[in-house]
Scaffold this active site. Structure first.
Site, short mmCIF file in Angstrom:
data_model
loop_
_atom_site.label_atom_id
_atom_site.label_comp_id
_atom_site.label_asym_id
_atom_site.label_seq_id
_atom_site.Cartn_x
_atom_site.Cartn_y
_atom_site.Cartn_z
N ARG A 244 0.86 -1.18 0.00
CA ARG A 244 0.00 0.00 0.00
C ARG A 244 0.90 1.23 0.00
NH1 ARG A 244 -3.59 -2.47 -1.73
NH2 ARG A 244 -5.69 -2.77 -0.90
N GLU B 222 -3.14 7.60 -4.55
CA GLU B 222 -3.60 7.05 -5.84
C GLU B 222 -4.90 7.70 -6.28
OE1 GLU B 222 -3.83 2.76 -5.86
OE2 GLU B 222 -1.83 2.62 -4.98
N HIS C 291 -1.01 0.05 -9.96
CA HIS C 291 -1.66 -0.87 -9.01
C HIS C 291 -2.14 -2.14 -9.74
CE1 HIS C 291 -3.89 -0.85 -4.90
NE2 HIS C 291 -3.67 -2.10 -5.29
C1 DGY Z 1 -5.93 -5.83 -2.97
O1 DGY Z 1 -6.49 -6.89 -3.17
O2 DGY Z 1 -5.72 -5.41 -1.83
C2 DGY Z 1 -5.52 -5.02 -4.15
O3 DGY Z 1 -4.52 -4.13 -3.82
C3 DGY Z 1 -6.71 -4.29 -4.72
O4 DGY Z 1 -7.42 -3.72 -3.69
#
Ligand code: DGY
Length: 328
Positions: free
Chosen positions: A247, A276, A294
């Site tokens: 993250r 983001e 992402h």
């Molecule tokens: C997750 O599964 O956490 C991905 O980053 C998308 O949210």
């Protein structure tokens, strides 16, 4: 609306999902889809929470305490599409009696592949090389052209060794002969650590000091917010690379930009960002940085599997059984 349709729980699906998933959701639920795939505003999320029995949100939906305060709340379950759920205020959800589920396991391999891909890309200057060829700048092979950093045999430091961290460790150790070190406040059993050929370190700092590549695999929590800040970046070797598929807010992005610009670390490869979809503009100007939008779980197979897993959680909940992936 037919009687059969009216009898099924209503569901708002906040983003477009793979067709196979949408078909199944529509069969099982009175589902409102989002064919335009536009992110919902806070007001639209609240409208969904007051009008549907269930919500199937994604990482782009900020389900804050304020949003969840809406009255009258009709929704009973937030069946998140994704493993990470830091976009949901789970304490507020709990206080409102909401069940929250996620989609673990099914995206582990893809996200680990993404981390390995980023490690290779940044070490071997793949982004730079691609830009070079596309720009028509390539004049031919030469022994000193675009030399990168060797990956095989190097030390990989993992911050967090949950499901995805372990899958990365397995690939790195068994595939690239890397020495894997890690720090995790909840380490796996010694048998698992041995199978991964990994070595536990007592602190994040030890990992940062020793690793040639640092890959982040912690969940986003108040404790991990800006875990990698200026002082921790300063501990990394000047020849080391930072990889983030977890993250964005685990890294202080401004501090990372400063470290990269000052040459305090060799490069970074990022799949996730602090704000983001905004990316710090300076990152866009740096050659030694790989930037992906992402994409960790972004394969056909996995996005279908994630959708079906969310569906499984919804079906269990509405049949009165405990959903498999309940987090709250
Ligand atoms: C997750 O599964 O956490 C991905 O980053 C998308 O949210």
């Amino acid at each position: 609306m037919s009687a059969a349709r009216a009898g099924r729980p209503s569901l708002v699906v906040t983003r477009r999902l793979p067709a196979a998933v949408e078909q199944q959701l529509t069969r099982e639920f009175d589902a409102r889809l989002n064919p335009d795939d536009r992110a919902l505003s806070a007001a639209e999320l609240q409208a969904a929470l007051t009008s549907a029995d269930a919500l199937l949100p994604t990482v782009t939906d900020r389900l804050t305490a304020q949003v969840l305060q809406v009255e009258p709340l009709r929704t009973k379950i937030l069946a998140n599409f994704g493993v990470g759920f830091n976009h949901i205020d789970v304490a507020a959800a709990k206080a409102r009696g909401l069940v929250v589920t996620n989609t673990p396991d099914v995206l582990t391999d893809d996200t680990a592949d993404d981390a390995v891909m980023l490690m290779l890309m940044v070490a071997r200057r793949a982004g730079e090389g691609e830009r070079h060829v596309r720009a028509g700048a390539w004049t031919g092979w030469r022994p000193t052209h675009l030399l990168g950093t060797k990956v095989t045999g190097k030390t990989l430091g993992l911050i967090g060794i949950g499901r995805i961290g372990r899958a990365v460790a397995r690939r790195a150790h068994h595939g690239f002969g890397m020495h894997v070190i890690f720090h995790d406040p909840h380490p796996p059993s010694p048998e698992v650590v041995a199978e991964l050929g990994a070595e536990a370190k007592r602190t994040v700092e030890e990992v940062l000091r020793e690793a040639d590549f640092v890959s982040l695999h912690s969940p986003a929590t108040p404790e991990t917010h800006h875990l990698i800040d200026a002082s921790r970046l300063a501990l990394m070797k000047p020849s080391a690379f930072l990889i983030n598929t977890a993250r964005g807010d685990i890294v202080d992005e401004a501090a990372l930009v400063a470290a990269l610009k000052a040459g305090r670390i060799a490069g970074a490869a990022l799949d996730v960002f602090e704000r983001e979809p905004q990316v710090s503009p300076e990152l866009l100007t740096l050659e030694n940085v790989v930037l992906l939008p992402h994409l960790g779980s972004a394969t056909q197979e996995t996005r279908v599997a994630m959708g079906l897993r969310a569906l499984e959680n919804l079906k269990a909940f509405f049949s009165g059984a405990p959903p498999r992936d309940r987090v709250v």
